[in-house]
Enzyme design. Structure first.
Site, PDB file in Angstrom:
ATOM      1  N   CYS A   1       0.801  -1.089   0.011  1.00 22.65           N
ATOM      2  CA  CYS A   1       0.026   0.023   0.093  1.00 22.65           C
ATOM      3  C   CYS A   1       0.805   1.345   0.034  1.00 22.65           C
ATOM      4  O   CYS A   1       1.176   1.593  -1.150  1.00 22.65           O
ATOM      5  CB  CYS A   1      -1.164   0.030   1.262  1.00 22.65           C
ATOM      6  SG  CYS A   1      -2.319   0.776   0.903  1.00 22.65           S
TER       7      CYS A   1
ATOM      8  N   HIS B   1      -3.288  -5.032   1.879  1.00 23.37           N
ATOM      9  CA  HIS B   1      -2.724  -5.191   3.045  1.00 23.37           C
ATOM     10  C   HIS B   1      -2.675  -6.816   3.217  1.00 23.37           C
ATOM     11  O   HIS B   1      -3.643  -7.197   3.966  1.00 23.37           O
ATOM     12  CB  HIS B   1      -3.380  -4.474   4.183  1.00 23.37           C
ATOM     13  CG  HIS B   1      -3.197  -3.061   4.077  1.00 23.37           C
ATOM     14  ND1 HIS B   1      -2.499  -2.225   5.203  1.00 23.37           N
ATOM     15  CD2 HIS B   1      -3.912  -1.991   3.426  1.00 23.37           C
ATOM     16  CE1 HIS B   1      -2.323  -1.281   4.793  1.00 23.37           C
ATOM     17  NE2 HIS B   1      -2.994  -0.945   3.874  1.00 23.37           N
TER      18      HIS B   1
ATOM     19  N   GLU C   1      -1.193  -8.330   5.658  1.00 23.19           N
ATOM     20  CA  GLU C   1      -0.941  -8.640   7.119  1.00 23.19           C
ATOM     21  C   GLU C   1      -2.220  -8.691   7.764  1.00 23.19           C
ATOM     22  O   GLU C   1      -2.068  -8.898   9.018  1.00 23.19           O
ATOM     23  CB  GLU C   1       0.043  -7.688   7.686  1.00 23.19           C
ATOM     24  CG  GLU C   1      -0.565  -6.106   7.974  1.00 23.19           C
ATOM     25  CD  GLU C   1      -0.836  -5.287   6.713  1.00 23.19           C
ATOM     26  OE1 GLU C   1      -0.651  -5.892   5.581  1.00 23.19           O
ATOM     27  OE2 GLU C   1      -1.097  -4.260   7.116  1.00 23.19           O
TER      28      GLU C   1
HETATM   29  N1  GLN Z   1      -3.803   6.580   1.406  1.00 23.71           N
HETATM   30  C1  GLN Z   1      -2.325   5.962   1.830  1.00 23.71           C
HETATM   31  C2  GLN Z   1      -1.453   6.840   0.796  1.00 23.71           C
HETATM   32  O1  GLN Z   1      -1.785   7.554  -0.068  1.00 23.71           O
HETATM   33  C3  GLN Z   1      -1.955   4.756   1.766  1.00 23.71           C
HETATM   34  C4  GLN Z   1      -2.895   3.847   2.614  1.00 23.71           C
HETATM   35  C5  GLN Z   1      -2.463   2.647   3.021  1.00 23.71           C
HETATM   36  O2  GLN Z   1      -1.196   2.552   3.201  1.00 23.71           O
HETATM   37  N2  GLN Z   1      -3.478   1.631   3.648  1.00 23.71           N
HETATM   38  O3  GLN Z   1      -0.299   6.914   1.511  1.00 23.71           O
END
Ligand code: GLN
Length: 190
Positions: free
Chosen positions: A78, A171, A173
């Site tokens: 992410c 994610h 995890e």
């Molecule tokens: N929205 C976050 C970003 O742009 C990422 C979200 C996440 O890591 N769950 O940095």
């Protein structure tokens, strides 16, 4: 085999447990000398602008970039994926990136916090579907020729690999299913 988890922000504890469940020794990475002591590194999700700033402030950007360029396996989830991306599309930039992975991503493009969702993914190399959790996730809008797409959703890649770099917009995890971590641990072992 030691697998580091960047301990600046995000689901650090959950990643440490998942690394353990995947059969490797988890280590928190917070200082430049920690980077030298691991065989692979995971960058958790969180807020990519904040994590990017902290990477610079803690003097971690250069050591991580250098080790990844020298072949250390690196997995970004992410926000971690955003920090690995060569290119950001759209209004929300992510400064202080590592720029290692040949993808273009758009931050928060799956919707706002309330639009976070789960879905089952078919993942290359896994027999059974993988339940994936997306939280304000980035969309991978383009991937270079050297980038292998291991899973996609609605036509967009969500799990990709480029050499010893792995990245997901979801994610892994959060579900207690260690199979994506196992995939990464195997990359570290190879
Ligand atoms: N929205 C976050 C970003 O742009 C990422 C979200 C996440 O890591 N769950 O940095």
């Amino acid at each position: 085999m030691k697998v580091g988890v960047l301990g600046l922000q995000g689901d650090v504890r959950e990643h440490l447990s998942a690394v353990e469940a995947a059969g490797a020794a988890p280590v928190v990475v917070k200082h430049p000398e920690d980077v030298a002591a691991v065989d692979g590194l995971i960058m958790p999700g969180g807020e990519s602008t904040a994590i990017g700033k902290l990477l610079d402030r803690f003097g971690l950007s250069e050591p991580i970039r250098k080790r990844a360029n020298d072949g250390m396996p690196l997995y970004g989830t992410c926000a971690g994926l955003i920090l690995m991306a060569n290119e950001i599309v759209g209004d929300e930039d992510a400064p202080h990136r590592l720029r290692l992975l040949d993808v273009a991503v758009r931050r928060n493009a799956y919707g706002r916090q309330v639009d976070s969702f789960e879905c089952d993914l078919d993942v290359e190399g896994l027999d059974q579907p993988y339940r994936a959790v997306f939280i304000r996730a980035p969309v991978i809008e383009a991937a270079g020729h050297g980038v292998e797409v291991l899973a996609e959703r609605a036509g967009a890649p969500v799990l990709v690999r480029q050499g010893r770099l792995l990245a997901s917009s979801f994610h892994p995890e959060m579900t207690g299913d260690p199979r994506v971590h196992e995939m990464f641990v195997k990359m570290v072992a190879d």
